[in-house]
Design a protein around this motif. Sequence first.
Motif, short mmCIF file in Angstrom:
data_model
loop_
_atom_site.label_atom_id
_atom_site.label_comp_id
_atom_site.label_asym_id
_atom_site.label_seq_id
_atom_site.Cartn_x
_atom_site.Cartn_y
_atom_site.Cartn_z
N LEU A 42 0.81 -1.05 0.01
CA LEU A 42 -0.10 0.02 0.00
C LEU A 42 0.87 1.25 -0.03
O LEU A 42 0.39 2.23 -0.75
N PRO A 43 1.85 1.34 0.95
CA PRO A 43 2.63 2.73 0.86
C PRO A 43 3.17 3.01 -0.74
O PRO A 43 3.36 3.86 -1.23
N LEU A 44 3.84 1.67 -1.35
CA LEU A 44 4.24 2.30 -2.78
C LEU A 44 3.17 2.37 -3.64
O LEU A 44 3.47 3.08 -4.64
N ILE A 45 2.00 1.91 -3.57
CA ILE A 45 0.72 2.28 -4.29
C ILE A 45 0.47 3.63 -4.32
O ILE A 45 0.18 4.41 -5.01
N LEU A 46 0.42 4.11 -2.89
CA LEU A 46 0.14 5.55 -2.65
C LEU A 46 1.12 6.46 -3.16
O LEU A 46 0.85 7.47 -3.82
N ILE A 47 2.35 6.09 -3.09
CA ILE A 47 3.54 6.87 -3.85
C ILE A 47 3.46 7.06 -5.26
O ILE A 47 3.61 8.26 -5.85
N LEU A 51 2.53 10.36 -7.05
CA LEU A 51 3.76 10.86 -8.11
C LEU A 51 3.34 10.73 -9.67
O LEU A 51 3.94 11.47 -10.70
N VAL A 52 2.55 9.97 -9.84
CA VAL A 52 2.10 9.63 -11.38
C VAL A 52 0.68 9.84 -11.57
O VAL A 52 0.27 10.70 -12.39
N ALA A 53 -0.30 9.07 -10.93
CA ALA A 53 -1.71 9.32 -11.24
C ALA A 53 -2.23 10.72 -10.98
O ALA A 53 -2.83 11.30 -11.89
N TYR A 54 -1.71 11.41 -9.95
CA TYR A 54 -2.36 12.65 -9.70
C TYR A 54 -1.84 13.50 -10.67
O TYR A 54 -2.71 14.47 -11.09
N PRO A 55 -0.53 13.81 -10.98
CA PRO A 55 -0.22 14.71 -12.01
C PRO A 55 -0.85 14.49 -13.08
O PRO A 55 -0.81 15.30 -14.03
N ALA A 56 -0.97 13.16 -13.78
CA ALA A 56 -1.63 12.95 -15.07
C ALA A 56 -3.01 13.41 -14.96
O ALA A 56 -3.51 13.97 -15.92
N LEU A 57 -3.88 13.00 -14.13
CA LEU A 57 -5.19 13.53 -13.86
C LEU A 57 -5.10 15.08 -13.90
O LEU A 57 -6.06 15.48 -14.37
N TYR A 58 -4.15 15.87 -13.12
CA TYR A 58 -4.26 17.06 -13.26
C TYR A 58 -3.83 17.81 -14.35
O TYR A 58 -4.37 18.76 -14.78
N SER A 59 -3.11 17.07 -15.32
CA SER A 59 -2.69 17.62 -16.50
C SER A 59 -3.85 17.44 -17.37
O SER A 59 -4.18 18.24 -18.22
N ILE A 60 -4.68 16.39 -17.26
CA ILE A 60 -6.03 16.28 -18.05
C ILE A 60 -7.04 17.63 -17.79
O ILE A 60 -7.74 18.32 -18.70
N TYR A 61 -6.99 17.64 -16.33
CA TYR A 61 -7.76 19.08 -15.84
C TYR A 61 -7.24 20.26 -16.43
O TYR A 61 -8.10 21.25 -16.82
N LEU A 62 -6.00 20.45 -16.53
CA LEU A 62 -5.40 21.83 -17.01
C LEU A 62 -5.64 21.86 -18.41
O LEU A 62 -5.97 23.09 -19.20
N SER A 63 -5.66 20.86 -19.15
CA SER A 63 -5.79 20.90 -20.88
C SER A 63 -7.14 21.64 -21.11
O SER A 63 -7.50 21.80 -22.18
N THR A 64 -8.23 21.36 -20.24
CA THR A 64 -9.50 22.00 -20.50
C THR A 64 -9.72 23.41 -19.90
O THR A 64 -10.86 23.81 -20.16
N LEU A 65 -8.90 23.93 -19.34
CA LEU A 65 -8.85 25.39 -19.22
C LEU A 65 -8.21 26.34 -20.24
O LEU A 65 -7.44 25.97 -21.13
#
Length: 315
Positions: A42-47, A51-65
Amino acid sequence: MADAVQQSWVPGLAGAREHAPRRSSLQRFMRRRSTLAIAMCLPLILIIAGLVAYPALYSIYLSTLNKTQTRFIGLGNFRFLLSRDVFWMVVWQSAIFALSAVVLKATIGLITAHLVNNLPVKGQRKWRGMLLVPWVIPLALSSLGWWWLFDPTHSAFNWLIVLLGGNEIPWLSDPYWARFSVILVNVWYGAPFFLIMYLAALKSVPEQLYEAAAIDGANWWQKIWYVTLPMMRNIIAITVLFSLIVTFANFDIVRILTAGGPIDQTHVFATWAFQLGIEGGDLPLGACVSLFMFPILGVAAYFILRDINRRGNEA
């Protein structure tokens, strides 16, 4: 009485009934072990998620602004990029850069691995150490060294060419030579990775296969084509896929050597996204450029991994 007779005519029935509670407890224990394994990971999954999933999802959100990140515009940034000639030039240059560099690295790594594998054991240690030096040096540092070799004012390559009676080459100011330069540096840096992977794969090929091929009258090339390459196909596919992903998203070499110039002729996705998003102050548009790499690499990964799985099922 009937139950006793039935049990006497069915050997092991009573023993199976005795072991039934044990089996259920064992199943519960296995379930607990899987739960423990998930908890340990679980700690590795959270890391990875952070570090990967959150920036990717945030990039998708940014691309719509919009540029000021104050208004939702949906696919407006994507439509804007698709209508620009520079975008398609970057797509073409990224494909040329990644495919040519990976093919050259794979070819050089395979040839070098065969040469090193045929050396005596003591010689192999020495050559492995020397050939891994380009891969060990930090990429930014080695790119600066290559920039000095290509520098238009103090180029060591041009000094040598003029000394031999030739004309100076505009390494970083001519689009053709600039593309050649960045591909050359990427091949120089990445070929040792292919060398060490292919050398390990060659060590795992059984000698009995080569002996059987020699008995059948196979020559050197036939041994490579019908024995070595089929045994190395999975390793070749995995290394090519990994190198394709890393090369396609490469930033350091192009940024240090040419910064995308001359006139955007050497830009790849990573450097152009940096120029638009960080230097140009348009983070949504830069995020939109970076997102175009995902479907391209996803398609390549799908076909390569599907081929690996199919060969594994056949084996």
